[in-house]
Design an enzyme around this catalytic site. Structure first.
Site, PDB file in Angstrom:
ATOM      1  CB  ILE A 456      71.893  76.318  53.290  1.00 31.75           C
ATOM      2  CG1 ILE A 456      72.971  74.943  53.923  1.00 31.75           C
ATOM      3  CG2 ILE A 456      70.761  75.902  52.480  1.00 31.75           C
ATOM      4  CD1 ILE A 456      72.221  73.805  54.181  1.00 31.75           C
ATOM      5  CB  ILE A 619      89.125  67.283  50.568  1.00 36.58           C
ATOM      6  CG1 ILE A 619      89.570  66.715  51.517  1.00 36.58           C
ATOM      7  CG2 ILE A 619      88.981  68.830  50.154  1.00 36.58           C
ATOM      8  CD1 ILE A 619      88.341  66.768  51.514  1.00 36.58           C
ATOM      9  CG  ASN A 621      86.676  74.577  47.348  1.00 39.74           C
ATOM     10  OD1 ASN A 621      88.596  75.039  47.727  1.00 39.74           O
ATOM     11  ND2 ASN A 621      86.377  76.367  47.559  1.00 39.74           N
ATOM     12  N   GLY A 692      80.397  63.202  51.841  1.00 43.64           N
ATOM     13  CA  GLY A 692      79.947  64.525  52.558  1.00 43.64           C
ATOM     14  C   GLY A 692      80.574  65.199  53.968  1.00 43.64           C
ATOM     15  CD  GLU A 695      74.480  67.540  57.968  1.00 44.65           C
ATOM     16  OE1 GLU A 695      73.879  67.269  58.841  1.00 44.65           O
ATOM     17  OE2 GLU A 695      73.708  67.333  56.536  1.00 44.65           O
TER      18      GLU A 695
END
Length: 728
Positions: A456, A619, A621, A692, A695
């Site tokens: 997305i 991390i 990228n 994650g 968000e």
């Protein structure tokens, strides 16, 4: 030494996106396609007494007008004596919300369909409706997944020497992704192919199988590129079933695309939230009690919860806590998940209340958070698999210059502008879901990778290509990754910020299984320099299989494959969360420091500086990750200062269902944003050590802005958005 993971990597799909080669749902070319245009209801509740489609049907190019009177069956018919519910479009004369689809006009061109849609005449028998959550709070039902209370909050509150109590409100917010929702459906015999803008092809397949009464295996759902969604396409929306039904009835392909206005009732929204927070501390500011009661709306026909208080129970060490969420039905479409669902709403209230508490205690807001820092998960008592929030606070305060902050509201100025500094914390789950990936490694040193995940916008194509290249020892241009098709191995929805941890772990697992298979092939030769070496001790690199740190012990992969008559090796790997995770609590954390400048004459607020520090594991990228966090900050600025869906409660209609009147940030609203990562070495959370972040980046921003506005003006705005009239 990693070759790709942890290195700044430009998007592998970047050129396709900027040259138009990347195909979005409505752009697929299907011969002989007909165009559908939706007609929406203009009442909020009641029934259709008459629908006159004659004029529309006689207009040039119109193929058919579908209404509840002639539409094909979708889903199961309601049992005798049961009132029809709105679970499938055009299945009854009932209207459940203003903007519900009541007809689909299909024509040879989009313009003809849109013109004819305006000629459909509808008569209603309206019933009294209510779209205002504030008036039905007493009817709210306790959410079944509520967090369990701890201790005795009522008694602890009574005994606490310092208390603050406040109510916070967040209006409905709407996702407005650049790509409108769309579907193209065509049947070949009893086989359906549908292009759909979705975050989970498999859930759309299941939904359509139920709705159309056909086996799931007969349905192929394709969604290679999604032009933004962030929750708007997590649940199957109503238009794919409508499009597939029309295509089946007409025996020809049908395309349906929402207009911008239709998107406001076509895919859900962040619900309207009312929250009551009470905090009690001892004289030093140590939390004794936390009561956080939240209410939000759902629709009259479907329960929905965004778990507003799910994460607030895990943020601070507090022995007595209750955080119930209650949900009340109103006559609107069903809400859905929207970036950082629940968390950003819940943390707006909690982090604003913590700031109010800091002022009641006359201590620095950052100091208050450190006094109440949770070393272990306050809910379960389990240790955290990793938690670098303390370091986020330290680094953020240092970078921002927090020590130069004057605690007194209205005490800092830039010329005539009032300057405010505010901060907040953020939290999000570090989740992993079961996922599968297929990797094919060929003797020519190229690989194909596939998983039915989605992209997305966060860069899934790129990070999966990086992971495959890393563990297969290939260059990025030797790996081809594909997603978004039910012909690929099953993957979870792209939501919850769990894609890299879930699908990435499956890609890694498949690559390592191929490595082990190559070792087994190499060792069929008794003279192999890899005899007696364990699979975990070898790696693939530049066409060779070698012992890690001993490159002299290696074989050429192409030669091994030639000798054993192997042209390619394919592995499908199913990855699942490890049982080890159960012993720990896993969360991603962050801290936000914000500067605002407020014009005292006009009440205008500019967010002039944001420093966001994030701790979310490793991390992979950094280039894409910083971009994700900046996007989260921008969305948080929109939520804090601009975004509100205005509902006219007299008609139940959304009054600003367009981008002229639903305000989102533009370039002029965005100033300096710096994002920094504190990397955590977390071997528990998943094999890649990632958490994650998509968000998390926005979770603390609205609260940090509201806190900065209070510091600048001395006015505590508890109702978002913070618009000029609230400050004047």
């Amino acid at each position: 030494m990693a070759r790709y993971l942890g290195k700044e990597t430009t998007r592998v799909d970047g050129i396709a996106k900027v040259t138009g080669k990347a195909k979005y749902t409505a752009e697929f070319q299907v011969p002989h396609v007909a165009y559908g245009f939706l007609v929406l209801s203009t009442i909020a509740k009641g029934r259709i007494t008459a629908i006159d489609t004659r004029e529309a049907e006689q207009t040039a190019g119109v193929v058919r007008v579908f209404t509840h009177l002639n539409a094909g069956r979708l889903g199961k018919a309601p049992a005798a004596g049961e009132l029809p519910q709105w679970s499938w479009p055009l299945q009854s004369d009932r209207v459940f919300f203003n903007g519900q689809p009541i007809a689909l006009v299909v024509a040879e061109s989009y313009e003809q369909a849109r013109h004819a849609a305006r000629l459909v005449k509808v008569a209603y028998q309206a019933e009294p409706h209510n779209t205002n959550l504030e008036t039905v709070l007493d009817r709210a039902q306790l959410d079944s997944r509520n967090p369990k209370p701890r201790g005795n909050p009522a008694a602890a509150l009574q005994a606490a020497p310092v208390k603050v109590e406040a109510e916070y409100r967040i209006p409905i917010n709407h996702h407005n992704p650049i790509e409108p929702h769309a579907a193209i459906a065509f049947w070949e015999g009893d086989q359906l192919t549908i292009f759909d803008k979705t975050q989970e092809v498999y859930s759309v397949q299941k939904h359509l199988a139920e709705g159309l009464g056909v086996p799931a295996d007969n349905i192929r759902v394709v969604s290679p590129f999604v032009g933004g969604a962030f929750g708007a396409s997590l649940k199957p929306n109503y238009y794919p079933s409508l499009t597939a039904m029309a295509a089946r009835e007409l025996k020809r392909p049908v395309k349906v695309v929402y207009t911008r206005t239709q998107m406001f009732t076509g895919h859900g929204y962040r619900p309207h939230t009312v929250q009551k927070v009470t905090l009690g501390t001892d004289a030093r500011g140590k939390l004794q009690a936390l009561v956080h009661e939240a209410f939000h709306n759902t629709s009259s026909f479907e329960p929905f919860s965004d778990a507003t208080t799910r994460f607030v129970t895990q943020v601070y060490a507090c022995p007595n806590l209750n955080a119930p969420l209650k949900v009340a039905a109103v006559d609107l479409a069903t809400p859905t998940w929207m970036r950082a669902p629940g968390a950003v709403s819940g943390m707006f209230a909690l982090e604003s209340a913590m700031d109010e508490l800091a002022y009641a205690l006359k201590i620095d807001p950052l100091e208050l958070r450190l006094i109440n820092y949770a070393e272990v998960d306050p809910d379960s008592g389990k240790p955290f698999s990793s938690k670098a929030l303390r370091e986020c606070y330290r680094l953020g305060a240092e970078k921002f210059g927090w020590k130069n902050r004057n605690h007194e509201p209205r005490s800092m100025r830039d010329g005539k502008l009032l300057v405010g500094w505010g901060m907040a914390s953020s939290v999000w789950g570090a989740m992993q879901m079961p996922a599968s990936a297929r990797v094919t490694y060929r003797a020519d040193g190229t690989a194909s990778v596939a998983s039915a995940t989605s992209d997305i916008g966060p860069g899934t194509y790129t990070v999966m290509t990086m992971i495959a290249a890393e563990f297969l020892g290939l260059r990025l241009d030797q790996v081809h990754f594909e997603l978004g098709d039910t012909r690929q191995p099953r993957a979870p929805a792209q939501g919850g910020s769990w894609t890299t941890s879930s699908v990435g772990s499956a890609v890694r697992g498949a690559a390592l299984t191929i490595t082990a298979r190559l070792l087994e092939l190499a060792n069929r030769d008794t003279g192999s320099p890899l005899q007696g070496v364990d699979a975990s001790s070898v790696e693939m690199l530049d066409g060779r299989l070698r012992v890690k740190n001993e490159p002299a012990h290696s074989v050429e992969i192409a030669e091994v494959m030639r000798r054993t008559g192997t042209t390619e090796i394919t592995e499908v790997y199913d990855s699942k969360p490890s049982p080890e995770r159960e012993k720990y609590a896993s969360l991603a954390h962050g801290a936000q420091f914000v500067e605002v400048k407020v014009d005292p004459d006009l009440g205008t607020v500019r967010v002039t500086r944001v420093i966001e520090i994030t701790a979310c594991g490793k991390i992979l990228n950094p280039l894409a990750s910083h971009s994700q966090e900046i996007g989260g900050v921008v969305w948080g600025i929109g939520m804090a200062l601009e975004e509100a869906t205005e509902i006219d409660h007299r008609t139940g209609r959304i009054a600003n269902a367009n981008l002229q009147h639903y305000h989102v940030p533009v370039n002029a609203d965005i100033h300096a944003i710096e994002t920094i990562f504190v990397e955590e070495d977390d071997t528990i959370v998943n094999p890649l050590g990632v958490k994650g972040m998509g968000e998390l980046g926005m979770v603390g921003i609205p609260a940090a802005i509201a806190n900065a506005v209070f510091h600048a003006t001395g006015k505590r705005i508890r109702d978002l958005p913070i618009t000029p009239e609230k400050l004047l």
